[in-house]
Design an enzyme around this catalytic site. Structure first.
Site, short mmCIF file in Angstrom:
data_model
loop_
_atom_site.label_atom_id
_atom_site.label_comp_id
_atom_site.label_asym_id
_atom_site.label_seq_id
_atom_site.Cartn_x
_atom_site.Cartn_y
_atom_site.Cartn_z
N HIS A 1 0.69 -1.35 -0.09
CA HIS A 1 0.26 -0.21 0.39
C HIS A 1 0.80 1.28 0.10
CE1 HIS A 1 -4.11 -1.99 0.49
NE2 HIS A 1 -4.04 -2.26 1.87
N LYS B 1 -9.67 13.51 4.19
CA LYS B 1 -8.17 12.23 4.33
C LYS B 1 -7.42 12.16 5.99
CE LYS B 1 -7.08 13.09 0.79
NZ LYS B 1 -7.52 11.84 -0.21
N ARG B 2 -6.10 11.01 6.51
CA ARG B 2 -5.50 11.11 7.92
C ARG B 2 -4.20 12.64 7.27
NH1 ARG B 2 -0.47 8.50 6.81
NH2 ARG B 2 -1.85 7.15 5.30
N LYS C 1 -0.40 14.56 2.11
CA LYS C 1 -0.71 14.85 1.12
C LYS C 1 -1.29 16.00 1.34
CE LYS C 1 -2.71 10.46 3.61
NZ LYS C 1 -3.34 9.81 2.33
N THR D 1 -8.83 6.33 -1.87
CA THR D 1 -10.30 6.26 -2.42
C THR D 1 -10.89 7.29 -1.97
OG1 THR D 1 -10.51 4.98 -0.11
CG2 THR D 1 -9.74 3.39 -1.55
N LYS E 1 -14.93 7.86 -4.05
CA LYS E 1 -16.06 8.55 -3.44
C LYS E 1 -16.33 9.56 -4.06
CE LYS E 1 -14.49 6.05 0.54
NZ LYS E 1 -13.64 5.93 0.98
#
Length: 801
Positions: free
Chosen positions: A348, A534-535, A540, A643, A647
């Site tokens: 991952h 998100k985290r 990110k 992901t 969504k």
């Protein structure tokens, strides 16, 4: 299920009488919820039992999906949808005077995961049951979730996530299926009376692993698979003995909390203990089941597939070897062949810190027999590879290097399949991150792009949009989500486009009401809702987002004419790991910027920032249907797949993205014209890495707009971030901006600047939204699971979906 509304009402009354001996109006909402859960669980039970019976009778090959996280979200509404009785139950409860929405709100989000890894595992469980794949989940029943996030003066504060404080109606304790897991002690090998080498253990610390099973219900079929989560308890042999409170706490800590703080030795040891605990219990339970089949152990891989989701469950490989060698008496070569054919591994990440590594001494102390087996696997790997590839190459692929055990190396060497989770990610694994392994084992590497279950992320969370789609293309898409492509035919249908806009507006109204009620912030549903959920991690790049917000704000403040922009609401949802200080500093920065901007009356509410507390599945179900913009702005090559991008796309948000992870495949589906793309591509990034030629200070010195934003971190523009602002400032300039925020800033601002014009052209915007929805069906986890079933696990699935 075929039940009438009247039958349900009768069952509900019967259950509440059995549970509480009371009338409906005398029950609390919690008791009404438990009653409903009991009825629904009864509806599921017959199919659950029958599914298990058929798997055993048919000796069907079964998949066991090992994951340290599962993030299923609330199960009440999902189970009712999959049983096909959601509307009947709602109507029946209303006639009984029970508010279904209140019962739904009472259910706790299971605190069994953190982010994308756990949510993916949950989507896969849903899809396996729906696609008739004989599948089982295996993980830990955490007493507390990651943590309950609160903001105090803008800082993240972690509180216990006591998600099990009330009865969990969906789980079933299976004490008769418990297993013993051994830690510590001494182990040596002795020859037994039959001349076989056997391990002899002494002074071990034994833990009882008790399974709690949860039914995973397929969508409108009769398949009910099993999610098994293990709880650490005191072994029966010790229950009557005196032992210290410290020992009791040590046992319970194993299944107490997801991701203990690993910034110190004790925390890392507990993490390793958790990993072996659920792996050992799970593999032992698999072998226990397999023995009942009466099939020789040599055929294990024909009946069992063990899937390793990320590196956390990698000890499946030596644990299976332990059982085959020590308990089944197989030779090493036979055991190794079986293990490799049985195990498969999903990678991952390419980020070094996420590829788990453990000190040899820690492993040898905690699980001495497993350590012996890992050493032997490593020795045999070196002996077999060195003549073929040379010493240097072979050493780079060694499991044990300089006193460190590399779990990803063990996972690759011990598995027959290694897959990435997006095309770009898999290419990077093959060409960069795991290149040596790809050269040695090219046939093992394959791609399986992640997916999401459209049942939760559209049918459940966005009923208005789901109904609108069905009005135009029928309902077949609910079982065959790629039929969403039929919506493309309505691109010029002004009536549909207006209805699509209305559905989005109503979702935004609901979110706005929630934000005002829970946070006291008033936001305008007519504004662009720009979402990054998100985290919280530096790669990110929530920081890039907030720098752009500051840029917009400062430009508004400095404009003499009062620049006309479409109002924007920037929505964040993110948790930072408790020991990740830099991420927590970014949270403080976002909250400080929100305090400053949201309370500045001079900008006429043109910008608002909403940072929701304690982001999780249920909050995502509120935010995603209301999103206009989907922020997918990670540094290229760092996000394996993503992901949330899928969504948000499914719900009609426009993706603002780098070409990272699955964003590449989203672009391939919708086209550049229906996304907002920016930033470097992978080749340019690797050029900077190879040439060591990136100098963030040069960009800072030559970009006045960016310089003004970065200076705002330290010059007092933003109140109450003196320490945090300086740390972030230094990360960008003194430490040369590890995640290239400055490099991508101008490109990001240009992409953001396109939003105003696009959003004002309502037809164009709605067409883009419609085309995103129409192309989202291929990202259903149903198709991902069918690919796993065909190409990795070699198991049955329903080929008619």
């Amino acid at each position: 299920m075929k039940i009438s509304k009247e039958h349900f009402k009768k069952e509900y009354r019967r259950s509440l009488t059995s549970l509480y001996a009371s009338e409906i109006h005398d029950l609390t909402p919690l008791e009404q919820y438990i009653t409903l859960g009991s009825v629904v669980k009864d509806y599921t039970a017959q199919n659950w039992m029958q599914t298990k019976k058929e798997y055993q009778q048919d000796q069907a090959k079964q998949v066991y999906y090992f994951s340290i996280e599962f993030l299923p979200g609330k199960l009440l509404k999902s189970n009712l949808l999959n049983l096909g009785i959601l509307d009947k139950v709602r109507e029946g409860l209303a006639e009984l005077g029970v508010d279904f929405a209140k019962l739904e709100a009472i259910e706790a989000d299971p605190g069994l995961g953190n982010g994308g890894l756990g949510r993916l595992a949950a989507c896969f469980m849903d899809s396996m049951a729906t696609c008739d794949v004989p599948g089982n989940g295996n993980g830990i029943r955490y007493r507390y979730g990651l943590f309950k996030q609160k903001f105090v003066n803008g800082y993240q504060v972690e509180l216990p996530d006591d998600w099990l404080r009330h009865e969990n109606v969906w789980e079933t304790r299976r004490e008769n299926k418990a297993e013993i897991v051994r830690f510590f002690g001494d182990v040596h090998l002795e020859e037994d009376a039959n001349g076989q080498i056997k391990p002899v253990y002494s002074h071990t610390e034994d833990i009882l692993a008790v399974p709690y099973d949860t039914a995973m219900t397929g969508y409108e079929n009769d398949t009910v698979n099993n999610l098994r989560l293990w709880s650490a308890e005191i072994p029966p042999s010790e229950e009557m003995d005196y032992f210290s409170e410290e020992r009791r706490k040590s046992i319970h800590s194993i299944s107490e909390m997801l991701y203990p703080d690993d910034s110190n030795y004790d925390g890392r040891l507990l993490r390793l203990k958790q990993e072996y605990f659920f792996v050992s219990a799970g593999v032992q339970s698999i072998i226990r089941y397999y023995r009942k089949l009466g099939v020789p152990m040599e055929h294990l891989a024909e009946k069992i597939s063990i899937h390793i989701n990320d590196t956390h469950p990698t000890m499946c490989i030596p644990e299976l070897m332990r059982i085959l060698l020590d308990e089944e008496g197989l030779s090493w070569d036979a055991a190794w062949t079986i293990t490799m054919k049985t195990c498969s591994y999903t990678n991952h990440t390419i980020m070094a810190e996420a590829l788990e590594k453990w000190p040899e001494q820690m492993v040898s102390n905690l699980v001495p027999r497993i350590y012996q087996i890992i050493c032997e696997i490593n020795r045999r790997h070196l002996d077999s590879m060195s003549p073929l590839y040379g010493v240097n190459f072979t050493q780079r692929t060694a499991i044990i290097q300089d006193g460190i055990i590399h779990m990803a190396h063990l996972a690759i060497i011990g598995s027959h399949s290694v897959n990435g989770v997006a095309k770009l990610h898999t290419d990077i694994l093959k060409e960069k991150a795991l290149h040596d392994f790809y050269l040695a084992y090219p046939a093992r590497f394959n791609n399986k792009t992640n997916g999401i279950t459209h049942r939760r992320w559209l049918l459940l969370s966005n009923e208005g949009l789901s109904d609108l789609i069905s009005d135009y293309i029928g309902t077949e898409w609910k079982k065959k989500p790629n039929e969403l492509y039929l919506l493309k035919a309505f691109k010029e249908d002004s009536v549909l486009l207006e209805k699509l806009e209305q559905v989005k507006f109503e979702n935004k109204q609901r979110l706005a009401a929630y934000v005002e009620e829970t946070m006291g912030i008033e936001i305008d549903p007519n504004a662009v809702f720009d979402v990054q959920i998100k985290r919280l991690h530096a790669y990110k790049r929530q920081l890039l987002n907030v720098l752009h917000i500051l840029s917009m704000y400062l430009k508004l403040k400095e404009s003499q004419s009062g620049e006309e922009i479409v109002p924007r609401v920037f929505i964040f949802g993110a948790k930072a790991a408790p020991s990740y200080s830099y991420a927590k500093e970014i949270i403080k920065l976002i909250n400080a910027a929100a305090d400053m901007i949201n309370n500045d009356t001079t900008i006429d509410n043109k910008i608002k920032i909403v940072f929701v507390e304690n982001y999780g599945v249920t909050l995502a179900e509120k935010i995603i249907p209301a999103a206009d913009i989907s922020e997918q702005i990670s540094l290229v090559t760092k996000e394996a797949s993503g992901t949330s991008n899928m969504k948000l796309m499914l719900n009609g948000a426009i993706t603002l993205a780098t070409l990272d992870g699955a964003n590449v495949e989203i672009r391939d589906k919708v086209g550049d014209e229906n996304m907002l793309l920016f930033g470097m591509q992978d080749a340019e990034l690797y050029h900077f890495y190879d040439s060591n030629s990136y100098h963030s200070h040069e960009i800072y010195d030559h970009n006045p707009r960016l310089k003004r934003c970065i200076d705002a971190l330290v010059d007092g523009t933003i109140p109450n971030i003196e320490a945090e602002g300086r740390e972030i400032f230094d990360s960008l300039l003194k430490y040369n901006d590890e995640y290239f925020v400055l490099k991508d800033y101008d490109s990001y601002v240009q992409a953001q600047s396109r939003i105003d014009g696009l959003y004002r052209d309502r037809k164009k915007w709605n067409q883009m939204s419609l085309l995103n929805i129409a192309n989202a069906g291929d990202f259903s986890s149903d198709y991902t699971i069918m690919n796993y079933a065909d190409e990795i696990w070699n198991v049955h699935h329903n080929k008619n979906l």
